[in-house]
Design a protein around this motif. Structure first.
Motif, short mmCIF file in Angstrom:
data_model
loop_
_atom_site.label_atom_id
_atom_site.label_comp_id
_atom_site.label_asym_id
_atom_site.label_seq_id
_atom_site.Cartn_x
_atom_site.Cartn_y
_atom_site.Cartn_z
N ASP A 1 4.87 7.08 -7.58
CA ASP A 1 4.31 5.76 -7.20
C ASP A 1 4.97 4.55 -7.62
O ASP A 1 6.03 4.97 -8.60
CB ASP A 1 2.76 5.91 -7.91
N ASP B 1 2.82 10.83 0.53
CA ASP B 1 2.57 10.64 1.66
C ASP B 1 3.66 11.38 2.82
O ASP B 1 3.63 11.16 3.88
CB ASP B 1 2.90 8.95 2.06
N SER C 1 -1.07 2.67 -6.60
CA SER C 1 -1.06 3.70 -5.63
C SER C 1 -2.31 3.44 -4.68
O SER C 1 -3.52 2.83 -5.17
CB SER C 1 -1.34 5.16 -6.03
N SER C 2 -1.98 3.86 -3.35
CA SER C 2 -3.45 3.62 -2.66
C SER C 2 -3.31 4.46 -1.20
O SER C 2 -2.13 4.83 -0.88
CB SER C 2 -3.62 2.11 -2.19
N SER C 3 -4.44 4.60 -0.55
CA SER C 3 -4.42 5.36 0.79
C SER C 3 -4.08 4.08 1.63
O SER C 3 -4.22 2.80 1.56
CB SER C 3 -5.69 6.02 0.88
N VAL C 4 -3.95 4.79 3.03
CA VAL C 4 -3.55 3.80 4.23
C VAL C 4 -4.95 3.08 4.32
O VAL C 4 -5.19 1.88 4.45
CB VAL C 4 -3.12 4.48 5.25
N GLU C 5 -6.20 4.04 4.27
CA GLU C 5 -7.40 3.21 4.72
C GLU C 5 -7.84 2.05 3.58
O GLU C 5 -8.24 1.09 4.17
CB GLU C 5 -8.37 4.39 4.52
N GLU C 6 -7.55 2.32 2.38
CA GLU C 6 -7.76 1.47 1.41
C GLU C 6 -7.12 0.13 1.46
O GLU C 6 -7.59 -1.01 1.26
CB GLU C 6 -7.51 1.86 -0.06
N TYR D 1 0.81 -1.14 0.03
CA TYR D 1 -0.01 -0.04 0.12
C TYR D 1 0.91 1.08 -0.06
O TYR D 1 2.08 1.06 0.06
CB TYR D 1 -0.99 -0.08 1.22
N ASN E 1 1.32 5.68 -1.40
CA ASN E 1 1.23 6.50 -2.49
C ASN E 1 2.45 7.71 -2.23
O ASN E 1 3.14 7.99 -1.26
CB ASN E 1 -0.04 7.25 -2.49
#
Length: 280
Positions: A65, A45, A172-177, A40, A42
């Motif tokens: 990324d 950050d 790419s991803s957020s922490v939440e995802e 995870y 991006n």
């Protein structure tokens, strides 16, 4: 900030962010690689106040990324990072830089990818390397054991982990995802298997000659890091001819996630070191 697209592998589009400093156009650019266990994260950050400090000190920032597991193979991850660096080296003038001198900066798994980059026959080597709580090898024995911190978290099931996996490449991803996908990897002791799949590891080892020719290196890690053992940084430092290891009195892995005066001062000290080792 400028968003840039580059192509890697089989026509996968990857993005980079570029911040140009107007203070000293001749200073090297910081080529930044984010962390996230190769699963995870991006390119954006790095907290804004740290970016601001770097820019005000004359250091432009090029942040990429890259392909993420498990949708992408380990070789695709490494290739995407290589392609990002090649794009920067070939296009520095086009994005308004005076030269393509650069400093490698990685946090956590990003520092690992920086180390893997330096096993390659790079067309141009970095002037310095910044390693914030990274690790030399994914195959280190203490990273292949179950981690007590992640074991203490609520259990992430196989079905929950599977629901976070895409059918197309992810860059790419957020922490939440996707953070829970990484938690699953650590709880189940499947991290290395998820990264390397069932194929033979393609991780390159840092040879003695490569280590002896390393650029000046600045290492910073929590001495009570619950994710990546501090001993890993001590052992890497012992192999490098020109390195500095700064222990941080913290129990957080990514201790600089929170922006406070202590952490801002950590970056100010880093910048002072950079000024000293990169001055022409």
């Amino acid at each position: 900030m400028q968003t840039i697209n580059y192509i890697t592998g089989e026509e996968t589009t990857v993005r980079a962010s570029f911040w140009k400093s107007e203070v000293n156009v001749k200073k090297p650019t910081i080529f930044y690689i984010h962390g996230g266990g190769l699963i995870y994260g991006n390119r954006n950050d790095l907290p804004g106040p740290y970016v601001k400090l770097l820019l005000e000190s004359g250091y432009s920032l090029f942040s990429i990324d890259y392909c993420l597991a498990p949708e992408c193979s380990y070789s695709a991850i490494i290739q995407s990072v290589n392609d990002g660096l090649k794009f920067f080296l070939m296009n520095s003038k086009k994005i308004g830089l005076f030269n393509n001198d650069y400093i490698l900066f990685g946090r956590s798994a990003g520092a690992y990818l920086c180390l893997q980059l330096m096993t390659e026959n790079l067309s141009k080597k970095p002037m310095a390397f910044i390693d914030f709580y990274g690790f030399e090898s994914l195959l280190s024995a203490n990273l292949q054991r179950k981690n007590s911190m992640y074991a203490s978290y609520p259990k992430v099931t196989f079905a929950e982990a599977q629901s976070m996996i895409s059918t197309s490449p992810v860059t790419s991803s957020s922490v939440e995802e996707r953070f829970l996908l990484y938690v699953y990897a650590r709880q189940s002791n499947q991290w290395q298997k998820i990264i390397f799949k069932d194929t033979q590891s393609k991780e390159k080892q840092l040879s003695k000659s490569t280590l002896q020719s390393f650029p000046p290196t600045y290492m910073c890690q929590s001495s009570y890091d619950p994710d990546v053992p501090f001993i890993n940084s001590i052992m890497l430092k012992a192999k490098l001819p020109n390195s500095k290891l700064i222990p941080i009195n913290s129990k957080e892995h990514d201790f600089d996630r929170e922006v406070n005066e202590t952490n801002l001062d950590c970056y100010r000290k880093l910048i002072s070191w950079l000024d000293a080792v990169t001055e022409h």
